[in-house]
Enzyme design. Structure first.
Site, PDB file in Angstrom:
ATOM      1  CG  ASP A  87      -5.140  17.156  -5.267  1.00 22.65           C
ATOM      2  OD1 ASP A  87      -4.191  17.212  -6.060  1.00 22.65           O
ATOM      3  OD2 ASP A  87      -5.138  16.480  -4.231  1.00 22.65           O
ATOM      4  CG  LEU A  88      -8.066  12.333  -7.812  1.00 21.77           C
ATOM      5  CD1 LEU A  88      -7.652  11.054  -8.513  1.00 21.77           C
ATOM      6  CD2 LEU A  88      -9.578  12.518  -7.873  1.00 21.77           C
ATOM      7  CG  ASP A  91      -3.504  13.555  -7.202  1.00 20.62           C
ATOM      8  OD1 ASP A  91      -2.765  14.517  -7.496  1.00 20.62           O
ATOM      9  OD2 ASP A  91      -3.730  13.204  -6.027  1.00 20.62           O
TER      10      ASP A  91
END
Length: 649
Positions: free
Chosen positions: A507-508, A552
């Site tokens: 996950d960004l 994301d």
């Protein structure tokens, strides 16, 4: 048949003693001619019927396959949109649990904190059903009797509930409520977050799909209530009886395709494909106008019938002409010449490529359409064989198909094969090829007639639809469906070879800030650049797969690991790659990081869903412990602060 006279001119008839022709067995000859013509006419109409029936079934099958692929793509689009709604509700719930009744959602609306216009009507409802705060301002409305409230109150699952359209008590308009449960610290019911969505906006879930005037796209709940239906460009929403044939079939068959007479909607017969969503209690239905799908086949059917009628008339005329003028050799010769001229005209003016082929594969004659399809001149093609037109690896299959036609003995239309040719310029030409064998008087193969139809456009469309169904539209990475398949393969191989496999959940960190600061267009460019870097981070020459789950979030399957250090090396390579600056435009440079969680097979489970769940939990642990780091999912009885390294299983 040609009749001839023996030397001496005329012969004396034994019956009359007069000079003239002696035609023994003339009545038998006439009978044979009539029987042959009748058989030929029967064969023509049988072939025509089989061909039209086949094309009709083929068109329906192709439409069902296309509808099923479209339903898959639409399901993914709907799931992504509902996931965004769930994230908005979760964000509001988190703010309410933090700020309590002091949360001002009306201010959120003024400041446009919620950017998605479809979900701007947002309310917080307490455990009694009273509205605590709303983007529409203060209200004394009570929702305790609404289905979405009772569903969330009685269900402890933290899932988004999509209710049927109701008349909004705040807006006074028809709305589709979406709700998320609020749980107190002790796990008790604390209320709901409810988003009231305009049903007209719900139709935006169909994205860029443009149905035909009578085509249908539908999203309905498993409770039988219609959420949104689009027939052509006409949207429909509201309550529904749920008695449509696809709703009834869904109860026993989660997905399928069939032809519906349309009596339950508008009387339009459609080819229906439906499927049940895996993540939400919804079903997606795609309907294609049956008449429109079959229109090309019907046009060809009219042509076939016209040709069959013409051939029948020609055969009948030839039979009558032969019977009445059988004593005249000149007339018979003229008939043969006329037939030859008709064949030549048909051969050279046909809309499909036609070639006469020797039994050994040499091209004996080609028509102009065949030359244009391949980009050769006729004299160039006549120096080649049918096998020279295909790639070397396909030549054995082409020879086998030709030999099979030479040895086959059956009536009816010749079998068709779809195969690739190579044009003169090297480009690929997909054709549907049928080989008919022409035999001599002894029944031996004299030559073959190859009829080829250009199907390159259809093949390209099938390839594109297949790719779109398994890949993320924005980044081009495999989507969750393909990820599940690759993960299952990796686990199967690891189990077979007693090896290791791993799943990384990524996950960004900071992606939302980029979206808020620079806009969604820059956010999309950032996701595309992240995807390219992930592709370079997986191990070269391996069966690793990088995938985008949505938003994301990304997933990576690491197959054939020798040890856990290999998984850690890939994770740290990703962290380093994503920590480098991203140039989104000439004057836009951003920095982000990533939180990565990992789960290992067989320690953390033996099925893809279990590994993804463990990796997801590890990712959240990494994010909560400071972001920009990598964590393993803690093992049973392991310390809570377990680091990224772990003992080999």
């Amino acid at each position: 048949m040609t009749l001839s006279v023996r030397p001496g001119g005329s012969r004396t008839s034994q019956a009359s003693g007069r000079t003239g022709f002696r035609l023994p067995g003339l009545s038998l000859l006439q009978l044979v001619v009539l029987l042959v013509c009748a058989a030929a006419i029967g064969a023509i109409w049988l072939t025509t019927l089989q061909r039209t029936t086949f094309e009709r079934a083929q068109a329906v099958t192709a439409a069902m396959r296309s509808n099923a692929n479209l339903a898959i793509a639409l399901e993914q689009q709907v799931a992504r949109t509902l996931k965004e709604a769930e994230q908005i509700a979760a964000f509001a719930r988190q703010a309410y649990l933090r700020d309590g009744a002091g949360l001002d959602l009306a201010r959120w609306a003024e400041q446009r904190i919620i950017r998605d216009q479809a979900f701007t009507i947002l309310s917080i409802v307490d455990a009694t059903g009273a509205v605590v705060t709303s983007t529409q301002g203060a209200s004394r409305v009570n929702y305790a009797d609404r289905d979405f409230f009772t569903q969330q109150r009685d269900n402890r699952k933290d899932t988004l509930y999509l209710d049927r359209p109701v008349l909004g008590r705040i807006s006074g308009q028809w709305r589709i409520p979406m709700s998320l449960r609020i749980s107190r610290a002790d796990g008790g019911f604390g209320g709901v977050v409810v988003m009231s969505v305009d049903p007209a906006n719900f139709a935006t879930l169909y994205g860029g799909i443009r149905p035909g005037p009578s085509d249908m796209l539908e999203i309905a709940g498993l409770d039988g209530a219609l959420r949104s239906r689009l027939v052509g460009t006409r949207p429909t929403y509201g309550l529904d009886s749920g008695k449509h044939p696809w709703n009834l079939r869904q109860a026993t068959q989660p997905e399928g395709s069939f032809v519906d007479d349309g009596h339950s909607i508008d009387g339009v017969t459609r080819i229906i494909s439906y499927r049940t969503m895996s993540s939400y209690p919804l079903m997606i239905t795609v309907g294609t106008d049956y008449a429109e799908v079959l229109a090309p086949a019907r046009q060809r059917r009219e042509t076939y019938l016209l040709l069959a009628g013409g051939a029948t008339a020609a055969l009948a005329g030839l039979a009558v002409l032969f019977l009445f003028l059988s004593l005249r050799q000149r007339t018979a010769t003229e008939v043969l010449e006329a037939n030859e001229a008709l064949f030549r005209a048909t051969f050279h003016q046909a809309a499909m490529g036609i070639a006469r082929v020797a039994p050994d594969g040499r091209l004996l004659e080609v028509n102009e359409k065949f030359c244009r399809m391949l980009g050769y001149e006729a004299d160039e093609l006549l120096k080649r064989t049918l096998f020279d037109l295909v790639d070397p690896g396909d030549r054995d299959g082409a020879r086998a198909f030709l030999n099979g036609r030479l040895t086959a003995h059956f009536l009816g239309p010749p079998p068709e094969v779809e195969k690739p040719y190579r044009r003169r310029d090297g480009s690929l030409l997909w054709v549907c090829e049928a080989l008919s064998v022409v035999r001599d008087a002894a029944g031996l193969p004299d030559f073959l007639v190859a009829v080829v139809q250009d199907i390159t456009a259809r093949k390209n469309l099938e390839t594109r639809l297949s790719h779109d169904a398994l890949h993320d539209a924005l980044t081009g990475l495999p989507n969750r469906v393909m990820f599940q398949d690759r993960c299952a393969r990796a686990l199967e191989a690891a189990n077979r070879h007693n090896g290791l496999a791993a799943v990384l959940y990524l996950d960004l960190d900071g992606f939302k800030e980029v979206n808020d600061s620079h806009g969604h267009a820059m956010g999309d460019i950032l996701l595309q650049q992240v995807a390219r870097r992930l592709e370079h981070c997986v191990r070269a020459g391996s069966e690793d797969t990088a995938s985008r789950f949505g938003g994301d979030e990304f997933g990576i399957v690491l197959a054939g690991l020798d040890d856990l250090e290999g998984c850690e090396r890939v994770a740290r390579t990703i962290l380093e790659a994503l920590a480098r600056p991203f140039d989104l435009a000439d004057d836009v440079q951003v920095r982000i990081s990533a939180s990565i969680g990992a789960a290992i097979y067989p320690r953390h489970g033996q099925d893809p869903d279990a590994l993804v769940a463990h990796a997801d939990a590890a990712m959240y642990a990494a994010k909560h412990s400071g972001k920009n780091r990598f964590r393993w999912e803690p093992l049973p009885n392991a310390p809570a602060d377990q680091s990224a390294s772990m003992a080999r299983p």
